[in-house]
Design an enzyme around this catalytic site. Structure first.
Site, PDB file in Angstrom:
ATOM      1  N   HIS A 132       0.858  -1.191   0.000  1.00 19.26           N
ATOM      2  CA  HIS A 132       0.000   0.000   0.000  1.00 19.26           C
ATOM      3  C   HIS A 132       0.887   1.231   0.000  1.00 19.26           C
ATOM      4  CE1 HIS A 132      -3.123   2.835   1.059  1.00 19.26           C
ATOM      5  NE2 HIS A 132      -4.006   1.884   0.816  1.00 19.26           N
ATOM      6  N   ASP A 183      -7.678  -5.778   1.041  1.00 15.62           N
ATOM      7  CA  ASP A 183      -8.250  -6.679   0.040  1.00 15.62           C
ATOM      8  C   ASP A 183      -8.062  -8.145   0.381  1.00 15.62           C
ATOM      9  OD1 ASP A 183      -9.272  -4.673  -1.498  1.00 15.62           O
ATOM     10  OD2 ASP A 183      -7.399  -4.374  -2.588  1.00 15.62           O
TER      11      ASP A 183
END
Ligand code: ACO
Length: 375
Positions: free
Chosen positions: A256, A311
């Site tokens: 990320h 996710d």
């Protein structure tokens, strides 16, 4: 100054979301996201994001009622999604349907109230659009459960044609809260960029959905789900990960732009939720697989600043909820629309056309050669 990927560039001031990396906390309008996930609902969270404060009971009831009033989209939108080819991707159908919601509306007024009302219409209609298209491609007519209570319950009911269990509806509700907003991510920036031209809310949300689709952004939740299927079992994790890395591939659900010193704080909620759903089903396969992936990939890649992102566990939760894999992504959009709308309205309060610049690295002064002489 050149900032590839605009990393570290501040594009707006905000009171919507604060990510406290030091303390691993996320705040929506000052409220701890973990507390909202535990005690709030998607409807209340959307109100909070849009209006800046928690609603009074009567305001919340009114908000819920208005959202529910917009559940069934206008007939031209219904027709469009029911006629979409079965092979269409659900996220593309959603993007096109949201765009079509603008048809026939007088779009000149861009005042915050009117744009928020458009945001409400879009948010209200998204679950039906996603569910009805999925049913249509399965050869089923739309389900329009008038008795459904929450936004989350309506969606699962409209998708399956039968009432979900309260725990399932609540699990989805928590997912919608968790995904509703996450500062200046690519899709929020896209929405704001479009809105800065004074295009309307439909245009901004349509563009944001297009941004969300990419596998470096929301599309990763589809890839993460496919990964779970491909790996199949916790005992295959090591071999599978090593193969991927040897081929130079990225592991979906990891990495990320912001969380390079530790995992995303939302993971705590999602991991718990995934475990609860596994327990309800007596089926721990997916959650144990994700936990093993988390353990192995973190040990392997954390020195590079790679940790699991939301996710990974979202894919597990969506599997336990029985969502078709490609419906994960439009569900993400159904939630994140709350953040997009909030950012559009906030940005417009001090609107300035977004128009960055670039550094030219090509040639100049080339001589034009007529096509006949180019050989
Ligand atoms: N698996 C393996 N290696 C990775 C991964 C991954 N998932 N992500 C990044 N890396 C590696 C890169 O190859 C790079 O290695 P190198 O320095 O040896 O070349 C290093 O980590 C840094 O990568 P960047 O691309 O600079 O990281 P960036 O901050 O630009 O990317 C991103 C973040 C796009 C999310 C990336 O981690 C990724 O592609 N992840 C997989 C897709 C994904 O899960 N996306 C969802 C993001 S969250 C969301 O939108 C909801």
């Amino acid at each position: 100054m050149y900032f590839p990927g605009l990393e570290g560039v501040v594009v707006k001031e905000t009171k919507i979301c604060h990510i406290d990396l030091e303390n691993s906390k996320i705040y929506y309008r000052g409220y701890d996201l973990e507390e909202l996930a535990e005690r709030s609902t998607f409807e209340e969270t959307a109100y909070l994001l849009w209006h800046g404060n928690l609603p009074r009971r009567s305001e919340l009831e009114e908000f819920r009622r208005s959202l529910a009033q917009h559940r069934i989209p206008p007939s031209h939108v219904k027709d469009l999604l029911l006629r979409a080819p079965r092979a269409a991707e659900p996220i593309d159908v959603l993007r096109t349907a949201v765009s079509a919601m603008a048809f026939g509306e007088d779009l000149r007024d861009k005042s915050p109230q009117v744009e928020l009302a458009r945001g409400l219409k879009i948010t209200g209609a998204m679950p039906y659009i996603v569910a009805a298209f999925d049913r249509s491609r399965r050869g089923l007519g739309p389900a329009e459960p008038a008795e459904a209570g929450s936004h989350a319950e309506f969606f699962l009911w409209a998708l399956r044609g039968e009432r979900p269990s309260p725990r399932e509806a609540r699990a989805l509700d928590v997912m919608l809260i968790i995904y509703a907003e996450h500062s200046m991510n690519n899709s929020a920036f896209t929405a704001v960029t479009v809105a800065s031209t004074l295009a309307d809310m439909y245009a901004a949300v349509t563009a944001a959905i297009a941004s969300l689709k990419g596998p470096l952004h929301g599309g990763a939740n589809v890839d993460a789900s496919l990964m779970l299927e491909e790996v199949g079992d916790a005992k295959n994790v090591e071999r599978w990960v090593e193969e991927q890395l040897a081929k130079g591939r990225r592991i979906p659900g990891f990495g990320h732009r912001l969380y390079k010193r530790g995992p995303d704080p939302r993971l705590r909620v999602l991991r718990r939720l995934a475990r609860d759903l596994a327990a309800e089903r007596g089926d721990y396969r997916w959650v144990e697989l994700a936990e093993r992936l988390e353990e192995y990939v973190t040990a392997k890649l954390s020195q590079k600043g790679i940790y699991p992102n939301t996710d990974l566990y979202a894919a597990v939760i969506f599997r336990y909820l029985g969502l078709p894999v490609d419906v994960n992504l439009p569900v993400f959009a159904m939630s994140r629309v709350a953040g997009w709308v909030a950012h559009v309205v906030e940005y417009r309060q001090a609107n300035r056309l977004i128009r960055p610049t670039e550094r030219y690295t090509g040639p100049v002064g080339l001589r034009y050669v007529p096509v006949e002489e180019r050989g």
